[in-house]
Design a protein around this motif. Structure first.
Motif, PDB file in Angstrom:
ATOM      1  N   LEU A 165      16.579  11.765  72.627  1.00 19.26           N
ATOM      2  CA  LEU A 165      17.846  12.622  72.805  1.00 19.26           C
ATOM      3  C   LEU A 165      18.633  11.957  73.705  1.00 19.26           C
ATOM      4  O   LEU A 165      19.671  11.940  73.590  1.00 19.26           O
ATOM      5  CB  LEU A 165      17.229  14.051  73.153  1.00 19.26           C
ATOM      6  CG  LEU A 165      18.591  14.965  73.607  1.00 19.26           C
ATOM      7  CD1 LEU A 165      19.232  15.213  72.522  1.00 19.26           C
ATOM      8  CD2 LEU A 165      17.860  16.352  74.311  1.00 19.26           C
ATOM      9  N   ALA A 166      18.045  11.447  74.866  1.00 14.85           N
ATOM     10  CA  ALA A 166      18.717  10.960  75.989  1.00 14.85           C
ATOM     11  C   ALA A 166      19.335   9.428  75.421  1.00 14.85           C
ATOM     12  O   ALA A 166      20.625   9.143  75.503  1.00 14.85           O
ATOM     13  CB  ALA A 166      17.929  10.431  77.239  1.00 14.85           C
ATOM     14  N   GLY A 167      18.447   8.644  74.444  1.00 13.09           N
ATOM     15  CA  GLY A 167      18.892   7.619  73.856  1.00 13.09           C
ATOM     16  C   GLY A 167      20.187   7.966  72.989  1.00 13.09           C
ATOM     17  O   GLY A 167      21.211   6.941  72.973  1.00 13.09           O
ATOM     18  N   LEU A 168      20.180   9.009  72.086  1.00 11.43           N
ATOM     19  CA  LEU A 168      21.187   9.319  71.398  1.00 11.43           C
ATOM     20  C   LEU A 168      22.312   9.743  72.295  1.00 11.43           C
ATOM     21  O   LEU A 168      23.617   9.309  72.012  1.00 11.43           O
ATOM     22  CB  LEU A 168      20.822  10.694  70.465  1.00 11.43           C
ATOM     23  CG  LEU A 168      19.807  10.215  69.416  1.00 11.43           C
ATOM     24  CD1 LEU A 168      19.466  11.372  68.653  1.00 11.43           C
ATOM     25  CD2 LEU A 168      20.241   9.175  68.382  1.00 11.43           C
ATOM     26  N   LEU A 169      22.406  10.429  73.326  1.00 14.53           N
ATOM     27  CA  LEU A 169      23.402  10.559  74.236  1.00 14.53           C
ATOM     28  C   LEU A 169      23.971   9.460  74.882  1.00 14.53           C
ATOM     29  O   LEU A 169      25.284   9.295  74.845  1.00 14.53           O
ATOM     30  CB  LEU A 169      22.877  11.624  75.273  1.00 14.53           C
ATOM     31  CG  LEU A 169      22.581  13.178  74.831  1.00 14.53           C
ATOM     32  CD1 LEU A 169      22.208  13.853  76.116  1.00 14.53           C
ATOM     33  CD2 LEU A 169      23.738  13.823  74.362  1.00 14.53           C
ATOM     34  N   GLY A 170      23.008   8.391  75.112  1.00 16.06           N
ATOM     35  CA  GLY A 170      23.670   7.146  75.761  1.00 16.06           C
ATOM     36  C   GLY A 170      24.364   6.412  74.749  1.00 16.06           C
ATOM     37  O   GLY A 170      25.451   5.900  75.143  1.00 16.06           O
ATOM     38  N   VAL A 171      23.791   6.309  73.339  1.00  9.66           N
ATOM     39  CA  VAL A 171      24.530   5.660  72.401  1.00  9.66           C
ATOM     40  C   VAL A 171      25.859   6.302  72.211  1.00  9.66           C
ATOM     41  O   VAL A 171      26.868   5.771  71.975  1.00  9.66           O
ATOM     42  CB  VAL A 171      23.725   5.749  70.937  1.00  9.66           C
ATOM     43  CG1 VAL A 171      24.551   5.163  69.821  1.00  9.66           C
ATOM     44  CG2 VAL A 171      22.540   4.863  71.307  1.00  9.66           C
ATOM     45  N   GLY A 172      26.100   7.671  72.125  1.00 11.57           N
ATOM     46  CA  GLY A 172      27.101   8.434  71.916  1.00 11.57           C
ATOM     47  C   GLY A 172      28.305   8.059  72.960  1.00 11.57           C
ATOM     48  O   GLY A 172      29.287   7.668  72.641  1.00 11.57           O
ATOM     49  N   TYR A 173      27.893   8.026  74.095  1.00 12.02           N
ATOM     50  CA  TYR A 173      28.695   7.629  75.239  1.00 12.02           C
ATOM     51  C   TYR A 173      29.142   6.351  75.122  1.00 12.02           C
ATOM     52  O   TYR A 173      30.391   6.033  75.316  1.00 12.02           O
ATOM     53  CB  TYR A 173      28.169   8.023  76.550  1.00 12.02           C
ATOM     54  CG  TYR A 173      28.910   7.438  77.659  1.00 12.02           C
ATOM     55  CD1 TYR A 173      29.890   8.295  78.175  1.00 12.02           C
ATOM     56  CD2 TYR A 173      28.580   6.398  78.420  1.00 12.02           C
ATOM     57  CE1 TYR A 173      30.687   8.031  79.037  1.00 12.02           C
ATOM     58  CE2 TYR A 173      29.545   5.981  79.560  1.00 12.02           C
ATOM     59  CZ  TYR A 173      30.598   6.711  79.681  1.00 12.02           C
ATOM     60  OH  TYR A 173      31.193   6.436  81.016  1.00 12.02           O
ATOM     61  N   ALA A 174      28.191   5.406  74.897  1.00 17.42           N
ATOM     62  CA  ALA A 174      28.332   3.741  74.776  1.00 17.42           C
ATOM     63  C   ALA A 174      29.601   3.643  73.565  1.00 17.42           C
ATOM     64  O   ALA A 174      30.410   2.722  73.751  1.00 17.42           O
ATOM     65  CB  ALA A 174      27.213   3.055  74.281  1.00 17.42           C
ATOM     66  N   PHE A 175      29.753   4.340  72.595  1.00 15.89           N
ATOM     67  CA  PHE A 175      30.481   4.235  71.508  1.00 15.89           C
ATOM     68  C   PHE A 175      31.822   5.219  71.468  1.00 15.89           C
ATOM     69  O   PHE A 175      32.620   4.721  70.967  1.00 15.89           O
ATOM     70  CB  PHE A 175      29.752   4.463  70.326  1.00 15.89           C
ATOM     71  CG  PHE A 175      28.890   3.424  69.767  1.00 15.89           C
ATOM     72  CD1 PHE A 175      29.455   2.084  69.123  1.00 15.89           C
ATOM     73  CD2 PHE A 175      27.475   3.343  70.037  1.00 15.89           C
ATOM     74  CE1 PHE A 175      28.600   1.086  68.661  1.00 15.89           C
ATOM     75  CE2 PHE A 175      26.567   2.266  69.603  1.00 15.89           C
ATOM     76  CZ  PHE A 175      27.171   1.174  69.066  1.00 15.89           C
ATOM     77  N   LEU A 176      31.625   6.310  72.275  1.00 15.05           N
ATOM     78  CA  LEU A 176      32.730   7.058  72.360  1.00 15.05           C
ATOM     79  C   LEU A 176      33.504   6.858  73.668  1.00 15.05           C
ATOM     80  O   LEU A 176      34.799   7.570  73.626  1.00 15.05           O
ATOM     81  CB  LEU A 176      32.372   8.588  72.045  1.00 15.05           C
ATOM     82  CG  LEU A 176      31.751   8.821  70.642  1.00 15.05           C
ATOM     83  CD1 LEU A 176      31.050  10.394  70.881  1.00 15.05           C
ATOM     84  CD2 LEU A 176      32.708   8.578  69.792  1.00 15.05           C
TER      85      LEU A 176
END
Length: 418
Positions: free
Chosen positions: A18-29
């Motif tokens: 979940l944290a990784g997905l949030l980080g990926v989302g922030y990194a791309f958004l």
């Protein structure tokens, strides 16, 4: 603890994912932030040689670089560039904001200037680095390159204005010195003319006095001579001398003897006038009485008249007054004229003056500097893993506390004793 964490591995893995997905989302958004930079170095010596050889404005390459750096760091320069290029800064303008407020939003952290370390004197350290960070939608390359060119142009214009002011000040100073020399010359000339005319006036007055005294002297001499003639005539009549004679002849006549002997009388004494006889003396007296002017009897009168005539016109004063170009008679102004001509002939084209060398212009960046995707993902995965482990440990310790509570003690009392 490891066994407890392993028992709850799904929770730990879930938190990590979940944290990784949030980080990926922030990194791309998250909005991309890019960075461009430009490097300035001192100009070549020959670029500033014409300016430095003018002996008016000294600008070594290192000082020129420092001046451009001050211009790049100047609030006025940045605001001027902001006002001159509104199309480049449309993204910073918001409704309800003034121009200065919009500029503050741009100027707060957009451009950073890295100056050379003054403690280091190595030639390789003499450079200025200008960096700019900007979000997507801003033409950072055009802004940074344009701002660098604008700052260089502003400093070039300032150097040109300073050069012009210094030249004009020196020309005014030289003009003042030349005017002072001209004023001194005119004063000296007027004083010299006054002295010459005064000397002529004094000399003319003295000659007039001498001429008047000489006229009086000649008149008195004529009067005295007339008195002498009157006396001599009376004596000549008394002795009966009518024609010129000598004392020896009078002796012969007195003795009544005739003689054919010629007598020569040598004497160094002047004979009295009455020996000239009454006829000659009376004729001389009549001539003196008819005389109206005694000037011809003394050569000094003619000399005085000649000198007075010479004083009617002072040729030196006439030449001084007839001078056409009086500047050529000024003293010690040749170096001033030469310096003035040199300053007026200075023709340095400030529009082509190269103050610094742009060693590297800003180029389009390949990747943004923010956000750093790999780092954000790694940090988010690590944070999720730590959070999952923390939750697993909290759950484990809560379970252990429940198992070691009051109910667990009662159950132990029912056990048989050994």
């Amino acid at each position: 603890m490891f066994h407890a964490i392993w028992k709850q591995k799904k929770r730990v893995i879930g938190c990590t994912i979940l944290a990784g997905l949030l980080g990926v989302g922030y990194a791309f958004l998250a909005p991309r932030v890019y960075q461009v930079s430009s490097v300035l170095r001192p100009a070549a010596i020959n670029e500033l040689d014409a300016l430095n050889r003018s002996d008016v404005y000294r600008l070594p390459p290192a000082e020129a670089l420092a001046k451009v750096g001050m211009q790049l760091d100047s609030y006025e320069a940045r605001l001027g560039f902001f006002r001159a290029n509104p199309a480049l800064f449309e993204a910073f303008q918001r409704p309800g904001r003034s121009l200065e407020q919009s500029f503050e939003a741009f100027n707060r952290n957009a451009i950073n200037l890295m100056l050379p370390d003054p403690k280091k004197s190595e030639p390789l350290n003499s450079s200025i680095r200008v960096e700019m960070q900007y979000p997507t939608g801003i033409d950072g390359v055009a802004i940074l390159n344009g701002f660098v060119d604008y700052a260089i142009a502003q400093e070039r214009s300032q150097v040109g204005a300073d050069f012009k002011v210094i030249v004009n000040n020196r020309l005014n100073e030289l003009k003042g010195k030349i005017d002072a020399a001209r004023s001194n010359y005119e004063t000296a000339k007027a004083a010299k003319i006054a002295r010459l005319l005064e000397d002529d006036k004094v000399k003319r007055a003295r000659l007039q006095d001498e001429l008047s005294a000489l006229h009086l002297q000649l008149k008195m001499e004529r009067t005295s001579h007339l008195a002498e003639l009157d006396e001599a005539i009376s004596i000549a009549r008394a002795v009966g001398i009518r024609t010129p004679t000598a004392p020896s002849a009078m002796g012969a006549d007195a003795s009544g003897r005739s003689s054919q002997v010629m007598r020569t009388v040598v004497t160094n004494q002047k004979l009295p006038l009455y020996f000239m006889g009454t006829e000659v003396l009376e004729a001389e007296r009549k001539a003196l009485q008819r005389r109206t002017n005694d000037d011809f009897t003394n050569s000094r009168v003619a000399e005085i008249s000649k000198e007075l005539r010479m004083l009617d016109v002072n040729r030196e004063v006439e030449v001084l007054n007839d001078r056409k170009n009086e500047d050529i008679f000024l003293q010690n102004v040749e170096p001033l004229w030469a310096e003035e001509a040199r300053l007026r002939s200075l023709n340095i084209d400030m529009s082509t003056l190269k103050l610094v060398t742009v060693d590297r212009q800003a180029q389009e960046p390949l990747n943004p500097i923010k956000p750093k995707g790999a780092l954000i993902i790694a940090l988010s995965v690590g944070a999720g893993l730590l959070l999952g482990i923390l939750l697993a440990l909290i759950t484990h310790f809560a379970q252990v506390r429940r198992e070691n509570g009051p109910f667990s003690v009662t159950a132990d009392r029912r056990l048989p004793l050994r």
